[in-house]
Design an enzyme around this catalytic site. Structure first.
Site, PDB file in Angstrom:
ATOM      1  N   ASP A  46      28.214  19.247  17.754  1.00  0.00           N
ATOM      2  CA  ASP A  46      28.139  18.283  18.842  1.00  0.00           C
ATOM      3  C   ASP A  46      28.725  16.932  18.425  1.00  0.00           C
ATOM      4  O   ASP A  46      29.171  16.740  17.292  1.00  0.00           O
ATOM      5  CB  ASP A  46      26.716  18.168  19.394  1.00  0.00           C
ATOM      6  CG  ASP A  46      25.751  17.407  18.499  1.00  0.00           C
ATOM      7  OD1 ASP A  46      26.210  16.718  17.562  1.00  0.00           O
ATOM      8  OD2 ASP A  46      24.538  17.483  18.741  1.00  0.00           O
ATOM      9  N   LYS A  68      28.472  16.686  23.925  1.00  0.00           N
ATOM     10  CA  LYS A  68      28.123  16.180  25.244  1.00  0.00           C
ATOM     11  C   LYS A  68      27.844  14.691  25.099  1.00  0.00           C
ATOM     12  O   LYS A  68      26.947  14.298  24.358  1.00  0.00           O
ATOM     13  CB  LYS A  68      26.899  16.900  25.818  1.00  0.00           C
ATOM     14  CG  LYS A  68      27.095  18.400  25.982  1.00  0.00           C
ATOM     15  CD  LYS A  68      25.851  19.070  26.520  1.00  0.00           C
ATOM     16  CE  LYS A  68      25.637  18.764  27.976  1.00  0.00           C
ATOM     17  NZ  LYS A  68      26.698  19.271  28.857  1.00  0.00           N
ATOM     18  N   MET A 182      19.485   7.656  23.405  1.00  0.00           N
ATOM     19  CA  MET A 182      20.496   7.659  24.472  1.00  0.00           C
ATOM     20  C   MET A 182      20.151   6.666  25.575  1.00  0.00           C
ATOM     21  O   MET A 182      20.230   6.972  26.762  1.00  0.00           O
ATOM     22  CB  MET A 182      20.646   9.073  25.054  1.00  0.00           C
ATOM     23  CG  MET A 182      20.976  10.121  24.017  1.00  0.00           C
ATOM     24  SD  MET A 182      20.777  11.827  24.610  1.00  0.00           S
ATOM     25  CE  MET A 182      18.984  11.972  24.658  1.00  0.00           C
TER      26      MET A 182
END
Length: 264
Positions: A46, A68, A182
């Site tokens: 990732d 992502k 995030m």
């Protein structure tokens, strides 16, 4: 079988290992993660896996990016899971490598459920989650006896207009520090929501970007000014944000100008 395989188990063809790569510093990998890197045929990694971690993979391994990132074109989760299944059924040793821990905001649980449904054997290798390891690398303890008896790990990918169902007042009442993953893009919404819910505007906030890597930077500020201060400092994702008394401990633990990673 060599001594490492004898100790950690064989990475069998046709299986998938869901492995946590930690917050970024390859020194924070587990021995089992290194074993997987040096054994895998295909590595599906990732966006938060550092180049230094990937450099530990055996040269013959095929590397496939499946990152992502919020607000950017990204592979769909269903497609990633189907790719893992396809590679395993082709007889490969498949390493699904994720930043932090695969089961902490890493969608590893979704992938595991998909592998179960497809009858593909898999193994989970925990990693140091960035919300804890990243703060430690910056000299910020997640808990101390004098500040908190609990900590809340929370994703920052949330709306703050009520549509997400988050009861910010309930979180504020706990008094427990929030560690947000995030959350950079939503910080200008999250901070006012917490203040409106009763959290003091001068509550300490720590923002750690690129935690545990050579590019690590840390900002200690307050809830009321966190967004403006982060913009002024040029901070961008990926970042870990800690809100609460623990954020104010950095100055006491790390002297001015001292990189927390240099602490004994």
């Amino acid at each position: 079988m060599n001594a490492i395989t004898d100790r950690f188990g064989a990475f069998e063809p046709g299986t998938v290992w869901l492995v946590g790569a930690g917050p970024g510093d390859p020194g924070l990998l587990t021995l089992l993660a290194v074993h997987a890197l040096q054994t895998a045929d295909v590595i599906v990694y990732d966006a938060l896996v550092s180049d230094d971690v990937l450099a530990l993979a055996r040269p013959e391994a095929i590397r496939e990016f499946a990152g992502k990132r919020g607000g950017k074109p990204s592979p769909k989760q269903r497609d990633i899971t189907e790719r893992l299944i396809e590679l395993a059924r082709a007889g490969h040793r498949v390493l699904r490598l994720k930043g932090g821990d695969p089961f902490v905001f890493g969608r590893g649980g979704e992938e595991a459920l998909g592998l179960v449904a497809a009858h593909v054997p898999f193994k989970v290798v925990p990693g140091i989650t960035a919300g804890l390891g990243g703060l430690a690398a910056a000299g910020i303890p997640a808990t101390t006896r004098d500040t908190n008896q609990a900590v809340i790990l929370m994703t920052g990918h949330c709306a703050t207009d009520g549509s997400d169902g988050i009861d910010w007042a309930a979180y504020a009442r706990t008094g427990a520090p929030l560690i947000l993953y995030m959350a950079m893009s939503n910080l200008p919404k999250i901070a006012p929501a917490l203040i409106a819910a009763g959290t003091a505007p001068d509550t300490p906030v720590a923002i750690v970007v690129r935690a545990s890597t050579e590019a690590q930077r840390t900002l200690v500020t307050t809830l009321a000014t966190a967004h403006d201060d982060a913009i002024a400092a040029g901070f961008e994702a990926p970042a870990i944000i800690a809100i609460g008394a623990i954020a104010g401990l950095k100055a006491a633990l790390v002297g001015a100008g001292l990189d927390a990673r240099a602490l004994p």
